[in-house]
Design an enzyme around this catalytic site. Structure first.
Site, short mmCIF file in Angstrom:
data_model
loop_
_atom_site.label_atom_id
_atom_site.label_comp_id
_atom_site.label_asym_id
_atom_site.label_seq_id
_atom_site.Cartn_x
_atom_site.Cartn_y
_atom_site.Cartn_z
N TYR A 154 -67.85 75.75 -54.36
CA TYR A 154 -67.89 76.61 -53.17
C TYR A 154 -69.32 76.98 -52.77
O TYR A 154 -69.57 77.46 -51.68
CB TYR A 154 -67.09 77.91 -53.41
CG TYR A 154 -65.60 77.70 -53.55
CD1 TYR A 154 -65.06 76.44 -53.70
CD2 TYR A 154 -64.72 78.77 -53.53
CE1 TYR A 154 -63.71 76.24 -53.84
CE2 TYR A 154 -63.35 78.58 -53.67
CZ TYR A 154 -62.86 77.31 -53.83
OH TYR A 154 -61.51 77.12 -53.97
N LYS B 100 -61.81 70.48 -66.79
CA LYS B 100 -61.33 69.10 -66.61
C LYS B 100 -62.33 68.21 -67.32
O LYS B 100 -62.95 67.31 -66.74
CB LYS B 100 -61.21 68.80 -65.10
CG LYS B 100 -60.56 67.47 -64.76
CD LYS B 100 -59.08 67.40 -65.06
CE LYS B 100 -58.56 65.99 -64.82
NZ LYS B 100 -57.19 65.78 -65.35
N ASP C 53 -55.05 70.58 -65.24
CA ASP C 53 -53.73 70.09 -64.77
C ASP C 53 -52.64 70.53 -65.74
O ASP C 53 -51.55 70.93 -65.34
CB ASP C 53 -53.73 68.57 -64.56
CG ASP C 53 -54.48 67.80 -65.64
OD1 ASP C 53 -55.08 68.43 -66.54
OD2 ASP C 53 -54.48 66.55 -65.59
N ASP D 119 -59.46 79.69 -58.36
CA ASP D 119 -58.87 80.01 -57.05
C ASP D 119 -57.44 79.48 -57.00
O ASP D 119 -56.50 80.19 -56.64
CB ASP D 119 -59.74 79.35 -55.96
CG ASP D 119 -59.30 79.77 -54.56
OD1 ASP D 119 -58.64 80.82 -54.42
OD2 ASP D 119 -59.62 79.03 -53.61
N ASP E 77 -53.63 81.75 -57.46
CA ASP E 77 -52.53 81.77 -56.47
C ASP E 77 -51.22 81.32 -57.12
O ASP E 77 -50.16 81.88 -56.87
CB ASP E 77 -52.83 80.83 -55.29
CG ASP E 77 -53.47 81.57 -54.12
OD1 ASP E 77 -54.24 82.52 -54.40
OD2 ASP E 77 -53.20 81.23 -52.96
C1 IPM Z 1 -59.61 84.02 -52.75
C2 IPM Z 1 -59.60 83.35 -51.41
C3 IPM Z 1 -61.02 82.99 -51.03
C4 IPM Z 1 -61.58 82.11 -52.13
C5 IPM Z 1 -61.18 82.32 -49.67
C6 IPM Z 1 -60.61 83.15 -48.55
C7 IPM Z 1 -62.61 81.95 -49.38
O1 IPM Z 1 -58.77 82.25 -51.42
O2 IPM Z 1 -60.24 85.07 -52.88
O3 IPM Z 1 -58.98 83.48 -53.66
O4 IPM Z 1 -61.35 80.92 -52.12
O5 IPM Z 1 -62.26 82.62 -52.99
MG MG Z 2 -57.66 82.01 -53.19
#
Ligand code: IPM
Ligand code: MG
Length: 372
Positions: free
Chosen positions: A145, A195, A229, A253, A257
Site C-alpha cells: 500500500y 507467504k 492462504d 487487510d 475482513d
Molecule cells: C481498512 C480499509 C482501508 C485499508 C482502505 C479503505 C484504504 O479497507 O481499513 O481495512 O485498506 O486499509
Molecule cells: Mg480493509
C-alpha cells in the site's frame, strides 16, 4: 482528565456513527468527571469536495496536536471517477487521505480484535463457532500500500501496472514486538502469517519475527508461522485455534475482513491504529486513531440504518489504549453487551428471532448511552 479528540466523520455512514460514539463519550465524561473536547476535521471524499484534496494540511495539524483521533469511514462511488468519467488516480481518491493520515501519524500497528459476543453466536456464519476471541495485528504503513507503484505502457504497447511489497527489518521488528507484548497479556500464542513459500518480503518477515522472538525471550509466549492462504482457510475452519495473528499490511487487510464476519457482522469490528504501545508502567503516551474496520457503506448512508457498535467499541479502545481509562472502557463495552442482550439489533445483525428488535443507528447509540 481533559482530552482533545480530533474527529474525522468522513463519508457515507461515517458521520452518523461518529455522532453516536460522541454521545457515548459525552456520557462517560459526565459520569467520570472528564472533559473531552472534540475538533471536527475533514478527510476523504468530503475533503475532496470542499478543499480539492483528500487530506488537507489543517487536518494533519489538528490530528497531530490531539490526544487521539476518532475516524468514521471514507470513500464512496462518487469519488471513484473524475469529471472525465475515468477512474481517479490513487493519490486523488478518498482512501489516499486515510493512508496519508496513518503515515503522517506513524500509526504502524493496527489492532483488530475479533470477538464473538455470546448473545450474537447465532449471527456467526459458522455452525459451531466455539469461542472466538482473537486479535489481528496488522502492519499498517508498509508493504504494497506504500511501496513504489506505476501504471504505464510497456514496449509492446500493453497496459501494465505494478505495486511493490517492500519491508525493512525494523518495520517488521516493531510490529512483531507489539504482537508479542499483546500476547503476554493474553494466552500467549502468536501466529505470524506470511507467504514465505513464494515472496522474498515474506521470507524476511518470517526471519525477523523469529529473531525478535528469540532475542527478547517473551515469557509465556509461543510463536508459530502460517501461510496466508492456509490462514484464510483455518479462520473459517476453526477460528478458536488463534489468539494473536501478526501479519503484513495487505494480508492483514484481507484477513481482518474475513474474520469480521465471524463476529456476526463487519459492523461489530473495532480497531486501533497506534504509533507504539503503552508499557505496563504506562509512562509512554502514544497517539492512536480509532476506527471501525468497515467502510462508508454508501448504500445505506443517511438512512439511519448503520450499526454504530464498531465505532462505539473503537471509542472504548481509545479510552483504554490512549487515555489509560480502563474502567471507562469496560463501562462502554459492558453497555454494548447489555444492549445486545436486551435484543436490540441494527439491520446487519438482525436475524428475526423472538425478543429481538430492529433499531436504527441513533436508537442503538442512545441505548448504549442510556446503559452507561
Ligand atoms: C481498512 C480499509 C482501508 C485499508 C482502505 C479503505 C484504504 O479497507 O481499513 O481495512 O485498506 O486499509
Ligand atoms: Mg480493509
Amino acid at each position: 482528565m481533559k482530552k482533545n479528540i480530533a474527529v474525522i466523520g468522513g463519508d457515507g455512514i461515517g458521520v452518523e456513527i461518529t455522532a453516536e460514539a460522541i454521545k457515548v463519550l459525552n456520557k462517560i465524561a459526565v459520569k467520570y468527571n472528564h472533559e473531552f473536547e472534540f475538533a471536527h476535521v475533514l478527510m476523504g471524499g468530503v475533503a475532496i469536495d470542499e478543499t480539492g484534496v483528500p487530506l488537507p494540511e489543517e487536518t494533519v495539524k489538528i490530528c497531530k496536536a490531539s490526544d487521539a483521533v476518532l475516524l468514521g469511514a471514507v470513500g464512496g462511488p462518487k469519488w471513484d471517477t473524475g469529471s472525465d468519467g475515468k477512474p481517479l488516480q490513487g493519490h486523488l481518491r478518498p482512501e489516499a487521505g486515510l493512508l496519508g493520515i496513518r503515515a503522517a501519524l506513524g500509526l504502524f500497528a493496527n489492532i483488530r480484535p475479533v470477538k464473538l459476543f455470546d448473545v450474537l453466536a447465532d449471527s456467526c456464519v459458522l455452525k459451531n463457532p466455539g469461542k472466538i476471541d482473537l486479535i489481528i495485528v496488522r502492519e499498517l504503513i508498509g508493504g504494497a500500500y506504500f511501496g513504489k507503484r506505476e501504471t504505464y505502457k510497456d514496449e509492446s504497447g500493453a497496459r501494465a501496472a505494478y505495486d511493490t511489497m517492500l519491508y525493512r527489518d525494523w518495520e517488521i521488528e516493531r510490529i512483531a514486538e507489539i504482537a508479542f507484548k499483546l500476547a503476554q497479556k493474553r494466552s500467549g500464542r502468536v501466529c505470524s502469517v506470511d507467504k514465505a513459500n513464494v515472496l522474498d518480503s515474506s521470507r524476511l518477515w518470517r526471519e525477523v519475527v523469529w529473531e525478535v522472538y528469540n532475542r527478547e525471550k517473551y515469557k509465556g509466549v509461543t510463536l508459530s508461522d502460517m501461510l496466508v492462504d492456509n490462514c484464510a482457510m483455518q479462520l473459517v475452519r476453526d477460528p478458536s485455534q488463534f489468539d494473536i495473528i501478526v501479519t503484513e499490511n495487505l494480508f492483514g487487510d484481507i484477513l481482518s475482513d474475513e474474520a469480521s464476519v465471524l463476529t456476526g457482522s463487519l459492523g461489530m469490528l473495532p480497531s486501533a491504529s497506534l504509533a507504539g504501545i503503552c508499557t505496563d508502567s504506562r509512562t509512554e503516551s502514544v497517539i492512536g486513531m480509532y476506527e471501525p474496520c468497515h467502510g462508508s457503506a454508501p448504500d445505506i448512508a443517511g438512512q439511519d440504518k448503520a450499526n454504530p457498535l464498531a465505532m462505539i467499541l473503537s471509542a472504548a479502545m481509545m479510552l483504554r489504549l490512549s487515555f489509560d481509562m480502563d474502567k471507562e472502557a469496560l463501562d462502554v463495552e459492558n453497555a454494548v453487551e447489555r444492549v445486545l442482550a436486551k435484543g436490540l439489533r441494527t439491520g446487519d445483525i438482525y436475524r428475526g428471532y423472538d425478543g429481538t428488535k430492529i433499531v436504527g443507528c441513533a436508537e442503538m447509540g442512545a441505548a448504549v448511552t442510556g446503559e452507561i
